[in-house]
Design a protein around this motif. Structure first.
Motif, PDB file in Angstrom:
ATOM      1  N   ALA A   1      42.246  43.463  35.491  1.00 21.79           N
ATOM      2  CA  ALA A   1      43.364  43.535  34.549  1.00 21.79           C
ATOM      3  C   ALA A   1      44.681  43.757  35.281  1.00 21.79           C
ATOM      4  N   GLY A   2      44.668  44.646  36.266  1.00 19.99           N
ATOM      5  CA  GLY A   2      45.874  44.914  37.037  1.00 19.99           C
ATOM      6  C   GLY A   2      46.343  43.704  37.818  1.00 19.99           C
ATOM      7  N   GLU A   3      45.395  42.960  38.384  1.00 22.95           N
ATOM      8  CA  GLU A   3      45.758  41.762  39.143  1.00 22.95           C
ATOM      9  C   GLU A   3      46.331  40.690  38.217  1.00 22.95           C
ATOM     10  N   ALA A   4      45.744  40.550  37.038  1.00 24.27           N
ATOM     11  CA  ALA A   4      46.255  39.581  36.074  1.00 24.27           C
ATOM     12  C   ALA A   4      47.681  39.934  35.663  1.00 24.27           C
ATOM     13  N   GLU A   5      47.939  41.204  35.432  1.00 26.27           N
ATOM     14  CA  GLU A   5      49.297  41.613  35.049  1.00 26.27           C
ATOM     15  C   GLU A   5      50.277  41.390  36.195  1.00 26.27           C
ATOM     16  N   PHE A   6      49.853  41.671  37.416  1.00 24.17           N
ATOM     17  CA  PHE A   6      50.717  41.433  38.570  1.00 24.17           C
ATOM     18  C   PHE A   6      51.102  39.956  38.657  1.00 24.17           C
ATOM     19  N   LEU A   7      50.141  39.066  38.485  1.00 21.22           N
ATOM     20  CA  LEU A   7      50.400  37.629  38.585  1.00 21.22           C
ATOM     21  C   LEU A   7      51.228  37.106  37.420  1.00 21.22           C
ATOM     22  N   ARG A   8      51.216  37.848  36.320  1.00 21.68           N
ATOM     23  CA  ARG A   8      52.011  37.421  35.167  1.00 21.68           C
ATOM     24  C   ARG A   8      53.504  37.393  35.480  1.00 21.68           C
ATOM     25  N   ALA A   9      53.914  38.095  36.540  1.00 22.99           N
ATOM     26  CA  ALA A   9      55.315  38.074  36.964  1.00 22.99           C
ATOM     27  C   ALA A   9      55.700  36.751  37.610  1.00 22.99           C
ATOM     28  N   TYR A  10      54.697  35.928  37.980  1.00 24.91           N
ATOM     29  CA  TYR A  10      54.956  34.667  38.662  1.00 24.91           C
ATOM     30  C   TYR A  10      54.747  33.448  37.771  1.00 24.91           C
ATOM     31  N   THR A  11      53.921  33.589  36.756  1.00 25.92           N
ATOM     32  CA  THR A  11      53.604  32.442  35.917  1.00 25.92           C
ATOM     33  C   THR A  11      53.248  32.908  34.508  1.00 25.92           C
ATOM     34  N   ALA A  12      53.565  32.065  33.529  1.00 28.78           N
ATOM     35  CA  ALA A  12      53.217  32.377  32.137  1.00 28.78           C
ATOM     36  C   ALA A  12      51.779  32.007  31.818  1.00 28.78           C
TER      37      ALA A  12
ATOM     38  N   GLN B   1      52.260  28.045  38.069  1.00 23.38           N
ATOM     39  CA  GLN B   1      51.000  27.319  38.093  1.00 23.38           C
ATOM     40  C   GLN B   1      50.009  27.906  37.080  1.00 23.38           C
ATOM     41  N   ARG B   2      48.908  27.178  36.861  1.00 23.02           N
ATOM     42  CA  ARG B   2      47.814  27.670  36.018  1.00 23.02           C
ATOM     43  C   ARG B   2      46.897  28.519  36.893  1.00 23.02           C
ATOM     44  N   VAL B   3      46.826  29.818  36.584  1.00 27.00           N
ATOM     45  CA  VAL B   3      46.118  30.762  37.440  1.00 27.00           C
ATOM     46  C   VAL B   3      45.032  31.474  36.650  1.00 27.00           C
ATOM     47  N   ALA B   4      43.883  31.643  37.293  1.00 26.46           N
ATOM     48  CA  ALA B   4      42.805  32.440  36.709  1.00 26.46           C
ATOM     49  C   ALA B   4      42.490  33.608  37.625  1.00 26.46           C
TER      50      ALA B   4
ATOM     51  N   ILE C   1      51.088  41.048  26.950  1.00 24.17           N
ATOM     52  CA  ILE C   1      51.792  40.273  27.987  1.00 24.17           C
ATOM     53  C   ILE C   1      51.293  38.831  28.061  1.00 24.17           C
ATOM     54  N   GLU C   2      50.499  38.446  27.079  1.00 28.50           N
ATOM     55  CA  GLU C   2      50.032  37.067  26.910  1.00 28.50           C
ATOM     56  C   GLU C   2      49.181  36.568  28.064  1.00 28.50           C
ATOM     57  N   VAL C   3      48.262  37.429  28.486  1.00 26.17           N
ATOM     58  CA  VAL C   3      47.216  37.008  29.413  1.00 26.17           C
ATOM     59  C   VAL C   3      45.999  36.631  28.575  1.00 26.17           C
ATOM     60  N   ARG C   4      45.547  35.411  28.707  1.00 26.52           N
ATOM     61  CA  ARG C   4      44.378  34.939  27.961  1.00 26.52           C
ATOM     62  C   ARG C   4      43.122  35.607  28.510  1.00 26.52           C
TER      63      ARG C   4
ATOM     64  N   ARG D   1      43.466  26.723  46.668  1.00 23.62           N
ATOM     65  CA  ARG D   1      42.908  26.811  45.309  1.00 23.62           C
ATOM     66  C   ARG D   1      42.223  28.153  45.079  1.00 23.62           C
ATOM     67  N   LEU D   2      41.753  28.777  46.142  1.00 24.40           N
ATOM     68  CA  LEU D   2      41.135  30.089  46.067  1.00 24.40           C
ATOM     69  C   LEU D   2      41.998  31.046  46.886  1.00 24.40           C
ATOM     70  N   ARG D   3      42.432  32.142  46.258  1.00 29.67           N
ATOM     71  CA  ARG D   3      43.342  33.081  46.910  1.00 29.67           C
ATOM     72  C   ARG D   3      42.854  34.505  46.626  1.00 29.67           C
ATOM     73  N   TYR D   4      43.046  35.382  47.605  1.00 26.15           N
ATOM     74  CA  TYR D   4      42.558  36.749  47.458  1.00 26.15           C
ATOM     75  C   TYR D   4      43.661  37.803  47.386  1.00 26.15           C
ATOM     76  N   CYS D   5      44.894  37.440  47.684  1.00 25.33           N
ATOM     77  CA  CYS D   5      45.930  38.468  47.795  1.00 25.33           C
ATOM     78  C   CYS D   5      47.192  38.076  47.039  1.00 25.33           C
ATOM     79  N   PRO D   6      47.326  38.480  45.783  1.00 27.43           N
ATOM     80  CA  PRO D   6      48.532  38.136  45.030  1.00 27.43           C
ATOM     81  C   PRO D   6      49.798  38.760  45.606  1.00 27.43           C
ATOM     82  N   VAL D   7      49.668  39.906  46.281  1.00 30.54           N
ATOM     83  CA  VAL D   7      50.839  40.494  46.936  1.00 30.54           C
ATOM     84  C   VAL D   7      51.342  39.562  48.029  1.00 30.54           C
ATOM     85  N   CYS D   8      50.405  38.946  48.754  1.00 23.27           N
ATOM     86  CA  CYS D   8      50.780  38.041  49.847  1.00 23.27           C
ATOM     87  C   CYS D   8      51.328  36.716  49.337  1.00 23.27           C
ATOM     88  N   ASP D   9      50.673  36.145  48.335  1.00 21.37           N
ATOM     89  CA  ASP D   9      50.976  34.749  48.013  1.00 21.37           C
ATOM     90  C   ASP D   9      51.165  34.479  46.523  1.00 21.37           C
TER      91      ASP D   9
END
Length: 305
Positions: free
Chosen positions: A159-170, A147-150, A194-197, A132-140
């Motif tokens: 902002a950069g991390e949010a955009e990176f994760l946008r490639a995996y989930t809407a 999924q629903r990600v914050a 890119i529709e990040v809330r 439920r808690l993750r530190y490395c979007p490159v890894c996982d």
């Protein structure tokens, strides 16, 4: 171990330090690893990003295997903390919480520590174990597909991390840790495109629920499948800085292409050099550092069987 002289001391028993220990021991050098026992890798509940483990491996299991391998070839691993490091004739004097010794060369693999969101240690560990808690979007990032990600943080990093994760989930939400999100107008427009809330902080009062992790923020209590803190990290370069070694503006140790620092006989590898947060990258740097270290020592006196 007082007054004992060894070829190399390694500070840090994470993936970089242990990889270097394996290399150096197999180079038939005398090697001691001083490990404070706080490797970030030990916090990884399961990584499926590390090559060679298709079913995944926990960080603790990986470190245990690497320790066994290093010790099998003659490296010694000591639990403790290096408190003082001084340049001395023909190398360094190293004082730890348990011993003092002299080393021809020193490799710093002291890593970094992630800055954590405001939650107690028990909750933090349980959230990591449950994914439920993750530190490395490159890894996982792959593991949170659809999924629903914050993302919790401020400024360009978040902002950069949010955009990176946008490639995996809407479903990506950026929540400021404090009231100010630290974003400029162009960053806000980019996230909107890119529709990040975006939600104002503060963020806190984290809790694990049956099938999610929740937090309180300006929009009330929200629930997510996973949360990524993007709060930066503390770089453990104090020993290098104390010797006068060159460091970057972020505090990372500067090295050349062979992992040599600006101090003769002092090397560095892993996230303390560049916070890429990748086990494979840390291990690669460690292999380069160990080989450079061995060859540099051999120039002073050849190693002969």
């Amino acid at each position: 171990m007082s007054d004992e002289r060894i070829d190399c001391l390694i500070v840090g028993g994470g993936p970089a330090g242990l990889t270097a220990a394996i290399y150096l021991a197999r180079f038939r050098l005398s090697v001691v690893v001083v490990d404070a026992g706080h490797s970030r890798a030990a916090l990884i509940a399961l990584t499926r990003n590390h090559a060679g483990f298709p079913e995944g491996i926990s960080g603790k299991d990986l470190l245990a295997r690497m320790r066994r391998q290093a010790e099998l070839h003659g490296a010694r691993i000591i639990l403790g903390r290096v408190e003082e490091l001084d340049v001395a004739p023909e190398g360094f004097v190293v004082r730890s919480s348990t011993s003092e010794l002299r080393a021809g060369a020193v490799l710093l693999a002291t890593g970094v520590t992630n800055l954590r969101p405001p939650m107690d240690e028990t909750l933090h560990m349980r959230a990591l174990e449950q994914g439920r808690l993750r530190y490395c979007p490159v890894c996982d990032g792959y593991e949170v597909t659809d999924q629903r990600v914050a993302v919790i943080g401020v400024g360009a990093r978040a902002a950069g991390e949010a955009e990176f994760l946008r490639a995996y989930t809407a479903s990506v939400t950026l929540i400021a840790l404090e009231a100010d999100d630290g974003l400029d107008d162009s960053q806000r427009r980019r996230l909107d495109e890119i529709e990040v809330r975006r939600i104002a902080g503060p963020a806190g009062d984290f809790a694990l629920e049956d099938d999610s992790i929740s937090l309180a923020c300006s929009k009330g209590r929200l629930r997510f499948d996973a949360i990524y803190p993007a709060l930066g990290s503390e770089v453990h370069s104090d020993l290098a800085h104390g010797l006068g070694a060159a460091v970057t503006q972020d505090g990372c140790i500067r090295v050349d292409a062979h992992q040599r620092t600006s101090i003769d006989g002092l090397y560095a590898a892993g996230d303390v050099v560049l916070g890429l947060d990748q086990i494979s990258h840390a291990m690669g740097e460690a292999g380069v550092a160990a080989t450079s270290l061995r060859n540099d020592l051999a120039k002073q006196a050849p190693f002969l069987r």
